[in-house]
Enzyme design. Structure first.
Site, PDB file in Angstrom:
ATOM      1  N   ASP A  39       0.811  -1.222   0.000  1.00  0.00           N
ATOM      2  CA  ASP A  39       0.000   0.000   0.000  1.00  0.00           C
ATOM      3  C   ASP A  39       0.848   1.277   0.000  1.00  0.00           C
ATOM      4  O   ASP A  39       0.354   2.344  -0.350  1.00  0.00           O
ATOM      5  CB  ASP A  39      -0.913   0.037   1.237  1.00  0.00           C
ATOM      6  CG  ASP A  39      -1.808  -1.184   1.332  1.00  0.00           C
ATOM      7  OD1 ASP A  39      -2.011  -1.840   0.308  1.00  0.00           O
ATOM      8  OD2 ASP A  39      -2.293  -1.479   2.445  1.00  0.00           O
TER       9      ASP A  39
ATOM     10  N   ARG B 100     -14.709  -1.798 -25.531  1.00  0.00           N
ATOM     11  CA  ARG B 100     -15.362  -1.866 -24.215  1.00  0.00           C
ATOM     12  C   ARG B 100     -14.710  -0.915 -23.225  1.00  0.00           C
ATOM     13  O   ARG B 100     -13.571  -0.493 -23.405  1.00  0.00           O
ATOM     14  CB  ARG B 100     -15.182  -3.271 -23.616  1.00  0.00           C
ATOM     15  CG  ARG B 100     -16.077  -4.305 -24.197  1.00  0.00           C
ATOM     16  CD  ARG B 100     -15.671  -5.667 -23.672  1.00  0.00           C
ATOM     17  NE  ARG B 100     -16.673  -6.660 -24.030  1.00  0.00           N
ATOM     18  CZ  ARG B 100     -16.448  -7.965 -24.022  1.00  0.00           C
ATOM     19  NH1 ARG B 100     -15.255  -8.444 -23.693  1.00  0.00           N
ATOM     20  NH2 ARG B 100     -17.414  -8.798 -24.333  1.00  0.00           N
TER      21      ARG B 100
HETATM   22  O1  F6P Z   1      -2.402  -3.977   3.370  1.00  0.00           O
HETATM   23  C1  F6P Z   1      -2.209  -4.827   2.286  1.00  0.00           C
HETATM   24  C2  F6P Z   1      -3.526  -5.278   1.719  1.00  0.00           C
HETATM   25  O2  F6P Z   1      -3.257  -6.097   0.594  1.00  0.00           O
HETATM   26  C3  F6P Z   1      -4.489  -4.171   1.359  1.00  0.00           C
HETATM   27  O3  F6P Z   1      -4.161  -3.517   0.171  1.00  0.00           O
HETATM   28  C4  F6P Z   1      -5.805  -4.914   1.334  1.00  0.00           C
HETATM   29  O4  F6P Z   1      -6.896  -4.075   1.638  1.00  0.00           O
HETATM   30  C5  F6P Z   1      -5.637  -5.930   2.447  1.00  0.00           C
HETATM   31  O5  F6P Z   1      -4.233  -6.070   2.659  1.00  0.00           O
HETATM   32  C6  F6P Z   1      -6.235  -7.269   2.133  1.00  0.00           C
HETATM   33  O6  F6P Z   1      -6.087  -8.087   3.237  1.00  0.00           O
HETATM   34  P1  F6P Z   1      -6.399  -9.648   3.232  1.00  0.00           P
HETATM   35  O7  F6P Z   1      -5.246 -10.331   2.554  1.00  0.00           O
HETATM   36  O8  F6P Z   1      -6.487 -10.008   4.654  1.00  0.00           O
HETATM   37  O9  F6P Z   1      -7.655  -9.841   2.467  1.00  0.00           O
END
Ligand code: F6P
Length: 364
Positions: free
Chosen positions: A143, A178
């Protein structure tokens, strides 16, 4: 005062995985042995610290793992010692297990613990440090939302996946005339969508920091058609929201530090576009493809440097610090400063300015 020599060090990977974790473990373990230290890999993040699960790491354990995705130690985003879920007849109860974490740290006779993780992991590091443990943090997350470092490792690899996926969607979207909406991760920050969308030539990028107008999205698609472009690519961050609405929440998991699970905005955006423009629209949700697989060369180098600097901090007994990229150098910052601010896309972010300058719509 004679300083006590660091001889036993723990390392763990906390929170969601990302490419580059193994490169850090390798970057820590190899030099540590040259310093005469023993390295203990704690299994499954803080879960292993609470439950007393660890194994010694030697050179042969970390040899050949540089390019491997995931983490050889395992990880968990449900193992916060201060927010430990216990299944009871009445449902899940949250208890504090930090005393078990401290007990194991002492039982293993660790001089320090290197925790590789994101914001949640750094919060836990701060609290464990307050209990007397010697913590060193290494920032990871696809992130890229930690303000204390210019970039976290894992982000570049996720951006690569987004960009190359957009390249693929480009050819099919243009062949079929599309609109294709691609949903990417990033939680409350738009870095993956912005950088990935820019690198992959998206026509519209929607990020949490800029609530979007539906009309602006339709306008952009229809204007492109007038210019002979009978397709459009929309890169939408999972945390993006319309001016008149909220983020799309897929579910909640109280076992986690942040219980909110984002997801589903891609479907919402695609349906609105199809209903309001009459243009055939498809959705691709990239999901965990962004977290899996081999790290990019940039992430391999950054992860290795982070690991090596983390072990140097341990040798110097500089605890309570997190390694951080500042310009071209790896520095270190206080863990409590690292957790105090989330890094979000700002109006003066260069990638945002560049995106607008080349005609990408942010839905504003
Ligand atoms: O923080 C990393 C991340 O991949 C985010 O981008 C995402 O919202 C979250 O973790 C998803 O988490 P999980 O793997 O628990 O679904």
């Amino acid at each position: 005062m004679v300083k006590q020599k660091v001889t036993r060090i723990g390392v763990l990977t906390g929170g969601g995985d990302c490419p580059g974790l193994n490169a850090v473990i390798r970057g820590v373990t190899k030099p540590a042995q040259d310093y005469g230290m023993s390295v203990f890999g704690i299994l499954d993040g803080f879960e292993g610290l609470v439950e007393g699960r660890a194994k010694e790491l030697k050179n042969e354990d970390v040899s050949g793992i540089l390019a491997r995705g995931g983490t050889i130690l395992g990880s968990s985003n449900k193992g916060d010692p201060f927010h430990w879920p216990v299944q009871k007849d009445t449902g899940i109860e949250i208890v504090d297990k930090s005393s078990s974490a401290l007990k194991n740290y002492n039982a293993w006779n660790l001089d320090a613990l290197i925790a590789i993780g994101g914001d949640g992991t750094m919060h836990i590091c701060k609290k464990l440090g307050d209990m007397g443990m010697n913590l060193i943090g290494v920032p990871k997350t696809i992130d890229n939302d930690l303000d204390a470092t210019d970039v976290t490792f894992g982000h570049d690899s996720a951006v690569y996946v987004v960009a190359t996926s957009l390249d693929r969607l480009h050819t099919t979207a243009s062949s079929h005339h599309r609109v294709i909406v691609m949903e990417v991760m990033g939680r409350y920050a738009g870095w993956i969508a912005l950088n990935g969308g820019l690198a992959g030539g998206a026509d519209i990028i929607l990020i949490p920091e800029i609530p979007f107008s539906w009309e602006k999205i339709y306008d952009k698609i229809l204007k492109r058609e007038l210019m002979g472009k009978r397709f459009s690519l929309v890169c939408v961050a999972e945390g993006a929201k319309p001016l008149d609405g909220q983020m799309t929440v897929k579910g909640e998991d109280i076992k986690r530090h942040d219980p909110i699970q984002l997801g589903g905005v891609g479907e919402v955006v695609a349906k609105k576009i199809e209903d309001n423009t009459g243009r055939e629209t498809r959705v691709t949700v990239l999901g965990h493809l962004q977290r899996g697989g081999s790290p990019t060369p940039f992430d391999r180098i950054l992860s290795t440097k982070f690991g090596v600097v983390a072990i140097e901090l341990a040798v110097q007994r500089k605890f309570g610090r997190m390694v951080a990229l500042k310009g071209a150098e790896i520095k270190n910052v206080r863990i409590e400063d690292a957790i105090s601010k989330q890094k979000l896309v700002k109006p003066d972010t260069q990638a945002l300015i560049a995106a607008k300058a080349i005609g990408i719509s942010l839905g504003e």
